[in-house]
Motif scaffolding. Sequence first.
Motif, PDB file in Angstrom:
ATOM      1  N   VAL A 139       4.513  -6.058  14.634  1.00 35.05           N
ATOM      2  CA  VAL A 139       4.801  -5.021  13.639  1.00 35.05           C
ATOM      3  C   VAL A 139       4.960  -3.669  14.337  1.00 35.05           C
ATOM      4  N   THR A 153       4.985   4.203   6.510  1.00 33.96           N
ATOM      5  CA  THR A 153       5.997   3.483   5.730  1.00 33.96           C
ATOM      6  C   THR A 153       6.607   2.351   6.543  1.00 33.96           C
ATOM      7  N   ARG A 206      -4.161 -11.384  12.173  1.00 33.13           N
ATOM      8  CA  ARG A 206      -3.671 -10.030  11.881  1.00 33.13           C
ATOM      9  C   ARG A 206      -3.507  -9.225  13.168  1.00 33.13           C
ATOM     10  N   ALA A 233       5.060  -5.048   7.972  1.00 33.52           N
ATOM     11  CA  ALA A 233       3.997  -6.013   7.680  1.00 33.52           C
ATOM     12  C   ALA A 233       4.368  -6.889   6.494  1.00 33.52           C
ATOM     13  N   LYS A 234       5.005  -6.314   5.501  1.00 35.39           N
ATOM     14  CA  LYS A 234       5.425  -7.105   4.345  1.00 35.39           C
ATOM     15  C   LYS A 234       6.455  -8.156   4.734  1.00 35.39           C
ATOM     16  N   LYS A 235       7.359  -7.796   5.647  1.00 29.67           N
ATOM     17  CA  LYS A 235       8.351  -8.757   6.128  1.00 29.67           C
ATOM     18  C   LYS A 235       7.680  -9.930   6.832  1.00 29.67           C
ATOM     19  N   ARG A 236       6.606  -9.650   7.578  1.00 33.09           N
ATOM     20  CA  ARG A 236       5.901 -10.674   8.360  1.00 33.09           C
ATOM     21  C   ARG A 236       5.119 -11.625   7.475  1.00 33.09           C
ATOM     22  N   THR A 237       4.661 -11.176   6.313  1.00 31.67           N
ATOM     23  CA  THR A 237       3.824 -12.023   5.474  1.00 31.67           C
ATOM     24  C   THR A 237       4.645 -12.898   4.524  1.00 31.67           C
ATOM     25  N   LYS A 238       5.922 -12.648   4.423  1.00 27.16           N
ATOM     26  CA  LYS A 238       6.753 -13.450   3.510  1.00 27.16           C
ATOM     27  C   LYS A 238       7.190 -14.720   4.172  1.00 27.16           C
ATOM     28  N   THR A 277       4.131  -0.501   6.838  1.00 28.93           N
ATOM     29  CA  THR A 277       4.006  -1.217   5.574  1.00 28.93           C
ATOM     30  C   THR A 277       5.186  -2.169   5.367  1.00 28.93           C
ATOM     31  N   HIS A 278       6.402  -1.677   5.597  1.00 30.05           N
ATOM     32  CA  HIS A 278       7.588  -2.520   5.435  1.00 30.05           C
ATOM     33  C   HIS A 278       7.615  -3.666   6.439  1.00 30.05           C
TER      34      HIS A 278
END
Length: 71
Positions: free
Chosen positions: A21, A60, A14, A66-71, A63-64
């Motif tokens: 990120v 925001t 992380r 980080a979500k891109k990185r976890t997919k 959050t966006h």
Amino acid sequence: MSGSNNVWSRNRERLRLFSEVFAQCADEAAAYGKCVAATTTGRQELKKDLCAREFQALKTCFTHAAKKRTK
């Protein structure tokens, strides 16, 4: 002991991804930093919600990103 090692591995990953990120949110981070700096001149303390709009934009973005990185 191996359980705590697993936690360290997840946290290390992380932290490694945080710089990536953060780089995606450089504009939002700069705007928030400028707001904080502008509202805390001299010995003045930062007051709640003075930079809420800039903070929300940064949150925001994080959050966006980080979500891109976890997919």
